[in-house]
Every structure is written in structure tokens, then in C-alpha cells.
Write a protein that holds these residues in place. Structure first.
Motif, PDB file in Angstrom:
ATOM      1  N   GLU A 273       0.828  -1.205   0.000  1.00 38.04           N
ATOM      2  CA  GLU A 273       0.000   0.000   0.000  1.00 38.04           C
ATOM      3  C   GLU A 273       0.861   1.253   0.000  1.00 38.04           C
ATOM      4  O   GLU A 273       1.943   1.282   0.601  1.00 38.04           O
ATOM      5  N   ASP A 274       0.364   2.280  -0.650  1.00 36.98           N
ATOM      6  CA  ASP A 274       1.051   3.571  -0.664  1.00 36.98           C
ATOM      7  C   ASP A 274       0.898   4.267   0.684  1.00 36.98           C
ATOM      8  O   ASP A 274      -0.011   3.962   1.457  1.00 36.98           O
ATOM      9  N   ASP A 275       1.789   5.209   0.941  1.00 38.49           N
ATOM     10  CA  ASP A 275       1.644   6.035   2.151  1.00 38.49           C
ATOM     11  C   ASP A 275       0.357   6.844   2.071  1.00 38.49           C
ATOM     12  O   ASP A 275       0.025   7.372   1.002  1.00 38.49           O
ATOM     13  N   ASN A 276      -0.364   6.927   3.172  1.00 41.69           N
ATOM     14  CA  ASN A 276      -1.529   7.823   3.227  1.00 41.69           C
ATOM     15  C   ASN A 276      -1.214   9.047   4.076  1.00 41.69           C
ATOM     16  O   ASN A 276      -2.080   9.628   4.711  1.00 41.69           O
ATOM     17  N   PHE A 277       0.037   9.437   4.054  1.00 38.96           N
ATOM     18  CA  PHE A 277       0.500  10.652   4.728  1.00 38.96           C
ATOM     19  C   PHE A 277       1.663  11.207   3.914  1.00 38.96           C
ATOM     20  O   PHE A 277       2.250  10.503   3.086  1.00 38.96           O
ATOM     21  N   VAL A 278       1.936  12.469   4.131  1.00 39.29           N
ATOM     22  CA  VAL A 278       3.055  13.107   3.427  1.00 39.29           C
ATOM     23  C   VAL A 278       4.018  13.676   4.450  1.00 39.29           C
ATOM     24  O   VAL A 278       3.608  14.185   5.500  1.00 39.29           O
ATOM     25  N   ILE A 279       5.283  13.577   4.132  1.00 40.32           N
ATOM     26  CA  ILE A 279       6.338  14.174   4.957  1.00 40.32           C
ATOM     27  C   ILE A 279       6.970  15.287   4.148  1.00 40.32           C
ATOM     28  O   ILE A 279       7.497  15.049   3.063  1.00 40.32           O
ATOM     29  N   GLU A 280       6.881  16.494   4.681  1.00 40.99           N
ATOM     30  CA  GLU A 280       7.398  17.666   3.980  1.00 40.99           C
ATOM     31  C   GLU A 280       8.485  18.316   4.808  1.00 40.99           C
ATOM     32  O   GLU A 280       8.275  18.668   5.964  1.00 40.99           O
TER      33      GLU A 280
END
Length: 422
Positions: A273-280
Motif C-alpha cells: 500500500e502507498d503512504d496515506n500521509f506526506v512528509i514535507e
């Protein structure tokens, strides 16, 4: 006739035709003003954006929810086990919960600070007795690490304690703009006073030092309370945000990788599964906005160049008219020994002088207009020296290009026919 004689004669001719020169100079000046003014304003916006997004420094990053837009049936969300039984729904579409954020804070073992925050309502009116602010004060909920992670410093009073965060009591920290407004520019008097944020009373436990508020992000026009308090009084946000401040900028990339692995485990994401959050990273946010401004900068350059092309056509037309008007003068110069190159030099000098005068006034006006916008943003005085030099070079080329054909035409005139010209 020497080169200096040609230049002096060209300058006297330009000065004697003031109306014609003024109109041509104005056309060129407006083109350069548009170019330099927009570039200066964009440079000011870049500085303001970098200042606004440097709140966490280069050694910080945030973890936020990545919303998914579903079209039709989402096969990843609901699956069927063998026998037709429905599998438990995946959390791919779930916002970051408080349990997720707190679990990450406990399980992220890397040199740095972790903060949890929840955005409150963005437009609040703050009252103290009969004094009130404009209804544009931002309410934000954080924890005991929120100030350090986001670059705030306590000027008076104290920071939150873990007990404040746990209980969610109505305590708050005031941004310096809010404190100055409510307490007549004496922010230290705000400590231990009770204010109202909307309809809710809060006891002020501290006042923050200024972060250098800009028009792009009003960091000083804020009331900060705990995230548990924001959750209790109501929030427009559906997801928590986790901020991480590394102890060293060299640890950021490793911290991002560690945070990704830790948060995927907390979110119970399957390896496929892909990440369902983003790290910026904090500096990446500014770069995204600045990249958008670069396209505006390109459009501004195109507008300025189009205007200068029109100005060059107008300048060439005026120089051709000047050749017709001064045919007898050209014949007289040739009759007393002037050569073709002297004629060409004089007309090229005239067109270049007019073009450079337009560049000078356009640059001055452009810098003033652009810095008027910079003053509105609260940034320092900006002079885009590279574009100033480019503008001078372009105007020189415009002057030479517009004067070449008229100069050649004038130099080819027959002196006898020229002297007879009426």
C-alpha cells in the motif's frame, strides 16, 4: 569628425527634439518598468516566503494526512475474504488521529523533538475587557514541544507543561501582535490575565516574542493553546499534524526515513500500500511556492520584452523620420568632409542615447514600484541587480537595432541631392 564630435552632435540633436525624445523614452521606460517592477516584487515575495516558511528551520519536517479522492469503488478499502466474508476496511482514507500522533511521539527514537498540533478556527475575535482585536486571529493547539519545533520563543510567562496538555484546560500563549493590541503595547501585562477567544475564556500563561510577521504568514497574530483544548472547544481540522525538529540538519534525511517506517507501522499499512500521509521538509514548502513564482517571473520577462519590441519599432520609425527631416544636414556634413561612418555613428548614438534614457527611467520606476510592494510585505529594500544589468544590455541592443537601418540609409545619401532636398 571624431567619435566625440559625433556623440556631442547626437546628444544635442536628442536634446533639441524634446517632445519626440520624451515620447520614445516613455515607451521604453514603461517596458523596462514593467519588467524590473514585477521582478523586484517577485524577489520581495520570495524573501517573504522564505522568511515565513523558515519557522521550523532547515532541520525540521512535518507529517500530515494525504487525502485520497476515490472514484467509484475503491478495491483497496474493502476486500472479500474466501467464503465471501468482508475484510476489515483499510485505514488508507483515515485522517491522522490523536492516537496515531501520540503513538508516533512515543515510538520515534531519533535525536530530535516531536510535536503534535491541531489547527483551530482561523478567524477569531479576541477580547480583554472592552478591548478587542480584529476577527482574524488564528487559534492553534500544540503541546509542550510545539514552540521549539515551530520556532517560537516565550518572551514573558511560561510554556505549556505536559499537565496542561493532558488536561486541556483553558490556558493559552499570546502572539506579540495580539498582546500589544489588548494590553496597549505592554505585552508583559498579559500574563495571568483572562481573555476571551470568541466565547471561551482563557488564562494567559505567556506571551511569545516576535517572529517577524509578514504579509504572507502572520505568525504573531496567533493564540496558541493545547491540542486537547482545541479538540474540546471545536476544530475545523479533521487531522492532526506531527512536527519533528532534528538536533542536526545532517540528520534530517535519516529522520525522514525513520519517521516513514515508524508511521507506516502505526498506520498499519500493508507493504504493497502507498503512504496515506506526506512528509514535507520545511524548506521544501517554500521551494514549491517559489517555483510557482518563477513562472510568473518568466511571464513578466515576456511582457517586458514584447513591450520593448514595440518600443524598438517606434524608435526605428522616429529615426527614419529624423533621416528625412535632416537630409540637408547630412548633405552639409558630407560636403565639409564628413564620412559615411560619421553619419552612421551619429544616428546610432542618437538611438542608443534615447534607448538608454528609457532604461534609466524605467529601472528607477521599476525598483520604486517593486519596493512599494516589498514595503507592503514588510521585507527589506530589494534591487534585482542581475535584471538591472540585463535591462541595460537589452536597451542598448534595442537602440542599436533600431538605429542601424536609419543610420545606413542616412550614410548612403548623395550629398548633392541631399543639399538640394526641400
Amino acid at each position: 569628425m571624431t567619435l566625440s564630435d559625433s556623440f556631442a552632435l547626437a546628444f544635442r540633436t536628442v536634446r533639441s527634439n524634446r517632445l519626440r525624445t520624451g515620447i520614445t523614452v516613455a515607451i521604453i521606460a514603461f517596458g523596462i518598468m514593467a519588467l524590473i517592477g514585477i521582478i523586484t516584487a517577485i524577489d520581495a515575495m520570495n524573501g517573504s516566503l522564505r522568511e515565513s516558511f523558515s519557522t521550523m528551520g532547515a532541520n525540521g519536517f512535518t507529517i500530515a494526512f494525504k487525502e485520497r479522492i476515490r472514484f467509484g469503488n475503491n478495491n483497496q478499502s474493502v476486500k472479500l475474504k474466501k467464503g465471501g466474508r468482508r475484510q476489515k476496511k483499510s485505514n488508507l482514507d483515515k485522517p491522522i488521529s490523536l492516537a496515531d500522533a501520540e503513538s508516533f511521539k512515543q515510538n520515534f527514537h531519533y535525536p530530535g523533538l516531536v510535536s503534535i498540533s491541531l489547527a483551530g478556527r482561523g478567524s477569531n475575535e479576541v477580547h480583554y475587557k472592552d478591548i478587542k482585536t480584529n476577527p482574524n486571529v488564528r487559534l492553534t493547539g500544540g503541546d509542550e514541544n510545539y514552540l521549539a519545533v515551530n520556532g517560537f520563543t516565550v518572551g514573558s510567562g511560561r510554556n505549556f507543561t505536559p499537565l496542561d496538555v493532558y488536561t486541556g484546560h483553558n490556558v493559552c500563549l499570546l502572539g506579540i501582535d495580539v498582546a500589544n493590541k489588548l494590553f496597549n503595547n505592554k505585552p508583559e501585562k498579559a500574563v495571568d490575565k483572562v481573555i476571551k477567544v470568541g466565547a471561551y475564556p482563557y488564562r494567559v500563561i505567556g506571551v511569545l516574542k516576535s517572529k517577524g510577521t509578514s504579509a504572507m504568514m502572520r505568525s504573531d497574530n496567533v493564540v496558541i493553546t493545547t491540542y486537547n483544548n482545541v479538540r474540546r472547544v471545536g476544530s475545523n481540522a479533521s487531522s492532526y499534524v506531527v512536527g519533528v525538529l532534528m538536533n542536526d540538519v545532517r540528520l534530517v534525511d535519516g529522520g525522514v526515513n525513520e519517521a516513514t517506517g515508524t508511521f507506516r507501522a502505526i498506520r498499519k499499512l500493508h507493504p504493497t500500500e502507498d503512504d496515506n500521509f506526506v512528509i514535507e521538509k520545511s524548506d521544501k514548502l517554500a521551494e514549491k511556492f517559489i517555483s510557482l513564482l518563477s513562472s510568473i517571473q518568466g511571464a513578466a520577462a515576456a511582457i517586458g520584452l514584447i513591450t520593448l519590441i514595440g518600443a524598438a519599432i517606434g524608435l526605428m520609425n522616429i529615426m527614419l523620420v529624423a533621416v528625412s527631416e535632416r537630409t540637408r544636414e547630412v548633405g552639409l556634413i558630407k560636403a565639409i568632409g564628413g564620412k559615411r561612418k560619421n553619419i552612421r555613428q551619429q544616428f546610432l548614438f542618437e538611438s542608443t542615447i534615447i534607448s538608454l534614457l528609457g532604461a534609466f527611467f524605467g529601472i528607477v520606476l521599476g525598483v520604486l514600484v517593486g519596493n512599494g510592494f516589498a514595503l507592503f510585505l514588510g521585507t527589506g529594500f530589494v534591487v534585482p541587480w542581475a535584471w538591472v544589468i540585463i535591462g541595460i544590455v537589452i536597451c542598448t541592443l534595442v537602440g542599436l537595432g533600431a538605429g542601424i537601418w536609419p543610420a545606413v540609409k542616412a550614410s548612403r545619401l548623395n550629398p548633392i541631392n541631399a543639399l538640394r532636398y526641400e
